[in-house]
Scaffold this motif. Sequence first.
Motif, short mmCIF file in Angstrom:
data_model
loop_
_atom_site.label_atom_id
_atom_site.label_comp_id
_atom_site.label_asym_id
_atom_site.label_seq_id
_atom_site.Cartn_x
_atom_site.Cartn_y
_atom_site.Cartn_z
N SER A 100 -8.33 -4.25 -2.96
CA SER A 100 -6.98 -4.63 -3.38
C SER A 100 -6.03 -3.45 -3.33
CB SER A 100 -7.01 -5.23 -4.79
OG SER A 100 -7.21 -4.23 -5.78
N ARG A 101 -6.54 -2.27 -3.66
CA ARG A 101 -5.69 -1.07 -3.61
C ARG A 101 -5.34 -0.73 -2.17
NH1 ARG A 101 -2.41 0.62 -7.08
NH2 ARG A 101 -2.76 2.85 -6.77
N ALA A 102 -6.28 -0.95 -1.26
CA ALA A 102 -5.97 -0.73 0.16
C ALA A 102 -4.85 -1.67 0.60
CB ALA A 102 -7.23 -0.94 1.00
N LEU A 103 -4.91 -2.92 0.15
CA LEU A 103 -3.86 -3.88 0.49
C LEU A 103 -2.53 -3.47 -0.14
CD1 LEU A 103 -3.41 -6.54 1.99
CD2 LEU A 103 -3.91 -7.74 -0.14
N GLU A 104 -2.57 -3.02 -1.39
CA GLU A 104 -1.36 -2.54 -2.04
C GLU A 104 -0.76 -1.35 -1.30
OE1 GLU A 104 -0.89 -2.70 -6.61
OE2 GLU A 104 -3.04 -2.40 -6.29
N SER A 105 -1.62 -0.49 -0.78
CA SER A 105 -1.12 0.70 -0.10
C SER A 105 -0.39 0.34 1.18
CB SER A 105 -2.29 1.66 0.20
OG SER A 105 -3.13 1.14 1.20
N ILE A 106 -0.89 -0.67 1.89
CA ILE A 106 -0.20 -1.14 3.09
C ILE A 106 1.16 -1.72 2.71
CG2 ILE A 106 -0.27 -2.84 4.96
CD1 ILE A 106 -3.33 -2.52 4.93
N GLY A 107 1.18 -2.49 1.62
CA GLY A 107 2.45 -3.02 1.15
C GLY A 107 3.41 -1.94 0.73
N PHE A 108 2.89 -0.90 0.09
CA PHE A 108 3.73 0.22 -0.34
C PHE A 108 4.39 0.89 0.86
CE2 PHE A 108 3.79 4.89 -0.87
CZ PHE A 108 4.79 5.00 -1.82
N ILE A 109 3.60 1.18 1.89
CA ILE A 109 4.16 1.84 3.08
C ILE A 109 5.22 0.97 3.74
CG2 ILE A 109 3.58 2.58 5.43
CD1 ILE A 109 2.84 4.58 3.30
N ALA A 110 4.92 -0.34 3.86
CA ALA A 110 5.89 -1.25 4.48
C ALA A 110 7.16 -1.38 3.64
CB ALA A 110 5.25 -2.63 4.68
N THR A 111 7.05 -1.17 2.34
CA THR A 111 8.22 -1.27 1.47
C THR A 111 9.13 -0.05 1.59
OG1 THR A 111 7.03 -2.64 -0.15
CG2 THR A 111 8.99 -1.46 -0.93
N VAL A 112 8.55 1.15 1.60
CA VAL A 112 9.38 2.35 1.49
C VAL A 112 9.87 2.88 2.83
CG1 VAL A 112 8.25 3.01 -0.66
CG2 VAL A 112 7.42 3.96 1.50
N LEU A 113 9.15 2.63 3.92
CA LEU A 113 9.58 3.20 5.19
C LEU A 113 10.93 2.67 5.67
CD1 LEU A 113 6.27 3.55 7.26
CD2 LEU A 113 7.47 5.25 5.88
N PRO A 114 11.27 1.40 5.46
CA PRO A 114 12.59 0.93 5.93
C PRO A 114 13.76 1.45 5.11
CG PRO A 114 11.03 -0.90 5.68
CD PRO A 114 10.44 0.28 4.98
N GLY A 115 13.50 2.05 3.93
CA GLY A 115 14.59 2.43 3.04
C GLY A 115 15.67 3.30 3.67
N PRO A 116 15.31 4.45 4.28
CA PRO A 116 16.35 5.29 4.87
C PRO A 116 17.19 4.59 5.93
CG PRO A 116 14.30 6.52 4.63
CD PRO A 116 13.99 5.09 4.32
N ALA A 117 16.55 3.79 6.78
CA ALA A 117 17.31 3.10 7.84
C ALA A 117 18.23 2.04 7.25
CB ALA A 117 16.34 2.47 8.85
N LEU A 118 17.78 1.32 6.23
CA LEU A 118 18.64 0.33 5.59
C LEU A 118 19.85 0.99 4.95
CD1 LEU A 118 16.07 -2.09 3.88
CD2 LEU A 118 17.71 -2.68 5.68
N LEU A 119 19.64 2.09 4.27
CA LEU A 119 20.75 2.79 3.63
C LEU A 119 21.71 3.35 4.67
CD1 LEU A 119 18.77 4.60 0.80
CD2 LEU A 119 20.29 2.64 0.56
#
Length: 388
Positions: A100-119
Motif C-alpha cells: 500500500s505504501r508503494a501505491l501511495e508513493s506512486i500517487g505522491f509522485i503523480a500529485t506533486v510533479l505537475p505542481g510547478p507546470a500548473l502554477l
Amino acid sequence: MSMQARQVAVIVAAGATGGASVGKVPISLPVLSDAFGMSLFQASLTISFFLLAAMLVGTGGGMLADRFGQRRVMILGLVISALGGFIGAASTSAATLLASRALESIGFIATVLPGPALLTRLVAPRRLRPVMGLWACYMPFGMSLMLVLCPWLLESIGWRAIWVLIALLSLAVAGLVWRFVPPDATGGPPVRALALVRQTVTSARPWLLAASFGFYAGQWMSVFGFLPTLYAEEGVSTARAGLLTALGAGINVVGNFGAGLLLQRGWSRHGLLIFAALTMLVGAWLLFGSGAPFGVRFAAVLAFSAAGGLIPGTLFASTPAFAPNASTVSTTAGLMQQGSALGQFVTPPIIALVVSSAGSWSVTWMVTGAMAVANVLLALLIRRVARA
C-alpha cells in the motif's frame, strides 16, 4: 479571495496532502512494528518506499504529466494516494502494508510533479517566483503538521483511522483540484512522450537543479533523521522530541517561501544558494561537532532548516527558466525529484557508516559539509549557465 489565489491554494494543498502521507509514518513506526511484528528495519521500509518510487519514476512521471495534462495527472495521483491509504488502513499483514505504501508513493509522485507546470500556467510571470516559493513549502508543511498531530491521534483514534483520514483528505483535495483548476489545454500538436525525456536529460540545466536538490535533501533528511537519537542522548522525552523535530522541520517553510520573495526583490539565485549552503555547513558543525550546549545546538538546527529551505524554494522558482522549453517543466521537476530522492536514499547510510567507524557523531558534519561545499560549486555553475 480571488480565483487565482484559490487555484494556487488548492495546488499547494495537494502537495501538502502528499507531505502528510509522508509525515504520518515516522511517529507511527513503533505502533506499526507492534501491530505487524515487524523489525525496526522492516518498519522503516514504509518510508524508503517513497524514496524508491521517486528515484525510479521521477522523470517518467513528469513526462506523463507533460504529455497527458498536469491537472489530469494531479487528480489521478490524489486518487491513487487515497486508494493506497485505504488499502493500508485495512492491511492485515506487513506485506500488504508495504504494498500500500508503494501505491501511495506512486500517487505522491503523480500529485506533486505537475505542481510547478500548473502554477507556471496559472500565474503571471511577474508573480511566479514567490508563488513557486510557496509551492516549495508543501513537504515541510505537511510533514510538520503530522509530526505534531500524530502522537495525539495515535492515542485517540489509532493509526488505521489516521490512514483513512488522510485518504479522505486526498479525495477531497482531488475534488477541489477538479473544481477550481482549469482543464488542461486541448487541441495542440501532439507531444511525443519520449521526446520530452530526451530533451530534458540531454540538457545540462535540469541536471544542475537535480544535483543541487540532491545534495540539499541528503543533508536535510540525514540531520532530521538522526535528531531523535540525539535528543534521546540528551534525555529529551519522546513527546518533546517530536515537538522539537516538528518545529525544526516546519521552520523550513520560512526559507522555502522567503526564497521566492527574495528572488522577486532582485536577489540572485546563486547568492541565495551559496548563503543557504554555507549556513547549513555551519549549522551542522554546531549541532554535531562543536560540543555546544543544547540550546545552541537546537538554534543551529533551526538555522540549518530555515536557511536550507532557500535551496528548494530557489530551485523550484528556477524550474521554468531551466527547463529546456515550456513543454518540459514537469519533466524537469521529475528529474529534480529523482535527485532529491537519491540524496535522501544514499546519504543517511553513508553517515551511519562514517559514525560507526569513528565511534562518534562529531564527524557527521564532515559528510554534510562536503555536500554543502558541492552545493556552493553547483551554485557557481548555475550562475554561469544562467548568464550563457
